[in-house]
Scaffold this active site. Structure first.
Site, PDB file in Angstrom:
ATOM      1  N   ASN A 101       0.902  -1.167  -0.163  1.00  0.00           N
ATOM      2  CA  ASN A 101       0.061   0.083  -0.112  1.00  0.00           C
ATOM      3  C   ASN A 101       0.813   1.171  -0.083  1.00  0.00           C
ATOM      4  O   ASN A 101       2.000   1.215   0.558  1.00  0.00           O
ATOM      5  CB  ASN A 101      -0.711  -0.042   0.991  1.00  0.00           C
ATOM      6  N   HIS A 118       5.758  -0.844  -2.705  1.00  0.00           N
ATOM      7  CA  HIS A 118       5.155   0.155  -4.139  1.00  0.00           C
ATOM      8  C   HIS A 118       5.586   1.816  -3.687  1.00  0.00           C
ATOM      9  O   HIS A 118       4.769   2.464  -4.512  1.00  0.00           O
ATOM     10  CB  HIS A 118       3.786  -0.416  -4.496  1.00  0.00           C
ATOM     11  N   CYS A 126      10.969  14.195  -8.543  1.00  0.00           N
ATOM     12  CA  CYS A 126      11.414  14.788  -9.645  1.00  0.00           C
ATOM     13  C   CYS A 126      12.045  13.807 -10.735  1.00  0.00           C
ATOM     14  O   CYS A 126      12.988  13.380 -10.514  1.00  0.00           O
ATOM     15  CB  CYS A 126      11.890  16.049  -9.505  1.00  0.00           C
ATOM     16  N   CYS A 129      15.665  15.483 -11.916  1.00  0.00           N
ATOM     17  CA  CYS A 129      16.851  15.612 -11.259  1.00  0.00           C
ATOM     18  C   CYS A 129      16.928  14.708  -9.999  1.00  0.00           C
ATOM     19  O   CYS A 129      17.951  14.502  -9.262  1.00  0.00           O
ATOM     20  CB  CYS A 129      16.809  17.103 -10.694  1.00  0.00           C
ATOM     21  N   THR A 188      -4.702  -9.177   0.481  1.00  0.00           N
ATOM     22  CA  THR A 188      -4.211  -8.931  -0.571  1.00  0.00           C
ATOM     23  C   THR A 188      -4.598 -10.359  -1.603  1.00  0.00           C
ATOM     24  O   THR A 188      -4.517 -11.170  -1.188  1.00  0.00           O
ATOM     25  CB  THR A 188      -2.631  -8.690  -0.393  1.00  0.00           C
ATOM     26  N   ASN A 213      -8.439 -12.652   5.175  1.00  0.00           N
ATOM     27  CA  ASN A 213      -9.280 -12.093   3.917  1.00  0.00           C
ATOM     28  C   ASN A 213     -10.672 -12.466   3.976  1.00  0.00           C
ATOM     29  O   ASN A 213     -10.920 -13.677   4.063  1.00  0.00           O
ATOM     30  CB  ASN A 213      -8.438 -12.416   2.766  1.00  0.00           C
TER      31      ASN A 213
HETATM   32  P1  OAD Z   1      -6.513  -5.490  -4.525  1.00  0.00           P
HETATM   33  O1  OAD Z   1      -7.262  -4.524  -4.400  1.00  0.00           O
HETATM   34  O2  OAD Z   1      -6.329  -6.611  -5.758  1.00  0.00           O
HETATM   35  O3  OAD Z   1      -7.279  -6.696  -3.482  1.00  0.00           O
HETATM   36  C1  OAD Z   1      -7.802  -6.671  -2.147  1.00  0.00           C
HETATM   37  C2  OAD Z   1      -8.059  -7.715  -1.560  1.00  0.00           C
HETATM   38  O4  OAD Z   1      -8.338  -7.351  -0.086  1.00  0.00           O
HETATM   39  C3  OAD Z   1      -8.686  -8.743  -1.957  1.00  0.00           C
HETATM   40  O5  OAD Z   1      -8.237 -10.010  -1.891  1.00  0.00           O
HETATM   41  C4  OAD Z   1     -10.131  -8.683  -1.208  1.00  0.00           C
HETATM   42  O6  OAD Z   1     -10.710  -9.857  -0.949  1.00  0.00           O
HETATM   43  C5  OAD Z   1      -9.516  -8.261   0.220  1.00  0.00           C
HETATM   44  N1  OAD Z   1     -10.242  -7.357   1.121  1.00  0.00           N
HETATM   45  C6  OAD Z   1     -11.478  -6.626   0.630  1.00  0.00           C
HETATM   46  N2  OAD Z   1     -11.959  -6.173   1.796  1.00  0.00           N
HETATM   47  C7  OAD Z   1     -11.160  -6.581   2.834  1.00  0.00           C
HETATM   48  C8  OAD Z   1     -11.325  -6.152   4.264  1.00  0.00           C
HETATM   49  N3  OAD Z   1     -12.341  -5.520   4.686  1.00  0.00           N
HETATM   50  N4  OAD Z   1     -10.411  -6.908   4.984  1.00  0.00           N
HETATM   51  C9  OAD Z   1      -9.359  -7.630   4.460  1.00  0.00           C
HETATM   52  N5  OAD Z   1      -9.204  -7.931   3.259  1.00  0.00           N
HETATM   53  C10 OAD Z   1     -10.234  -7.281   2.268  1.00  0.00           C
HETATM   54  O7  OAD Z   1      -5.415  -5.403  -3.723  1.00  0.00           O
HETATM   55  P2  OAD Z   1      -3.810  -5.943  -3.551  1.00  0.00           P
HETATM   56  O8  OAD Z   1      -3.826  -7.589  -3.883  1.00  0.00           O
HETATM   57  O9  OAD Z   1      -3.316  -5.490  -2.347  1.00  0.00           O
HETATM   58  O10 OAD Z   1       0.029  -2.012  -7.061  1.00  0.00           O
HETATM   59  O11 OAD Z   1      -3.178  -5.390  -4.817  1.00  0.00           O
HETATM   60  C11 OAD Z   1      -1.922  -5.506  -5.393  1.00  0.00           C
HETATM   61  C12 OAD Z   1      -1.453  -4.432  -6.022  1.00  0.00           C
HETATM   62  O12 OAD Z   1      -2.277  -4.201  -7.324  1.00  0.00           O
HETATM   63  C13 OAD Z   1      -1.399  -2.825  -5.519  1.00  0.00           C
HETATM   64  O13 OAD Z   1      -0.381  -2.747  -4.569  1.00  0.00           O
HETATM   65  C14 OAD Z   1      -1.236  -1.936  -6.641  1.00  0.00           C
HETATM   66  C15 OAD Z   1      -2.303  -2.844  -7.562  1.00  0.00           C
HETATM   67  O14 OAD Z   1      -1.911  -2.758  -8.979  1.00  0.00           O
HETATM   68  C16 OAD Z   1       0.598  -1.011  -7.553  1.00  0.00           C
HETATM   69  O15 OAD Z   1       0.073   0.132  -7.288  1.00  0.00           O
HETATM   70  C17 OAD Z   1       1.909  -1.280  -7.907  1.00  0.00           C
END
Ligand code: OAD
Length: 249
Positions: A101, A118, A126, A129, A188, A213
């Site tokens: 996050n 990330h 910038c 520079c 995640t 999750n």
């Molecule tokens: P996602 O948005 O892909 O997934 C969110 C996860 O959180 C899912 O598995 C949901 O089931 C779970 N979820 C939803 N509500 C929840 C709650 N209240 N408590 C616990 N879990 C819950 O997010 P990420 O897997 O973190 O990359 O995404 C990974 C990366 O994808 C991000 O860091 C971003 C994006 O592209 C960059 O910005 C480079």
């Protein structure tokens, strides 16, 4: 033994417990996830966050980023799950937090040892520079903002599609994954590489994987040992209760 008890026991008995978090831990703070219901990628084209798109369409990309990152994310506060992790660090039960996050909520909650895989929205880079400035020093009224020293293009210091992971965060995260004997995954999907290799690395180093999750993820079947199928705040509150019972028994 119920799963919360089992997870609490693994955490309390671990030599070096770590946590790995994703967008789901911040959902209950009001930060939208990327995928799934209410996800950012349903509303915005992910290409807006591609580095080549950003370079060719800087003003349009900045407008989307200001709306999402600096207006919406700017108003949010840590929730009980962020605070619980900070409390576990203070009690030396969690040693390092690796997060995908960019919302700064782990720091706001008081976690000190954190690897922002990330990057972070709080810093602006910038591209000409290489200077990094705190977001508070950047005027978002005129987009795109420019570097006050060299006039170069500024960009939030977060990883866009097509960009490399910050070297230090990557190296410390993978080292933590080798060292840990218990990793708590929170909110995640496991769909984004190379971040998703971190829990796999921990598992390959024989760590116990505890996953929180409300929905099964890519990790659930592949690496998870204890699955707590619940929202982050509720699960962390239950887990903290079990940990407290164990340490006072
Ligand atoms: P996602 O948005 O892909 O997934 C969110 C996860 O959180 C899912 O598995 C949901 O089931 C779970 N979820 C939803 N509500 C929840 C709650 N209240 N408590 C616990 N879990 C819950 O997010 P990420 O897997 O973190 O990359 O995404 C990974 C990366 O994808 C991000 O860091 C971003 C994006 O592209 C960059 O910005 C480079």
């Amino acid at each position: 033994m119920n799963d919360y008890r089992k997870a609490a026991r693994r955490i309390v008995n671990a030599r070096y417990c770590t946590a790995f978090t994703g967008a789901g831990i911040s959902v209950e703070s009001g930060v939208p996830p990327f995928r799934g219901e209410g996800g950012l990628w349903n509303k915005y084209d992910p290409r807006t966050f591609d580095i080549s798109y950003f370079k060719a369409n800087t003003a349009a990309s900045w407008t989307a980023m200001r709306d999402i990152f600096y207006e919406l994310f700017g108003r949010v506060l840590p929730n009980a799950a962020h605070y619980a992790l900070a409390e576990l660090e203070a009690r030396q039960l969690v040693r390092e937090v690796i997060t995908q996050n960019v919302d700064n909520l782990h720091r706001d909650a008081g976690t000190h040892v954190i690897h922002e895989f990330h990057g972070s929205l709080k810093q602006i880079l910038c591209l000409a520079c290489g200077r990094k400035v705190p977001v508070a020093k950047v005027d978002m009224n005129r987009l795109p903002p420019q570097c006050s020293i060299c006039g170069g293009t500024l960009k939030p210091n977060v990883v866009f599609f097509g960009e490399a992971i910050p070297e230090r965060a990557a190296s410390l995260s993978f080292k933590a994954a080798e060292k840990t004997d218990c990793m708590i995954l929170i909110g995640t999907t496991g769909t984004v590489a190379p971040a998703n290799m971190i829990p796999a690395k921990a598992k390959a180093s024989n760590a116990t994987i505890i996953e929180i999750n409300p929905c099964p993820s890519e990790y659930t079947r592949r690496v998870t040992d204890v699955f707590l199928k619940e929202k982050a705040t509720t699960a962390m509150e239950k887990l903290m209760e079990e940990i407290d019972k164990l340490v006072t028994e």
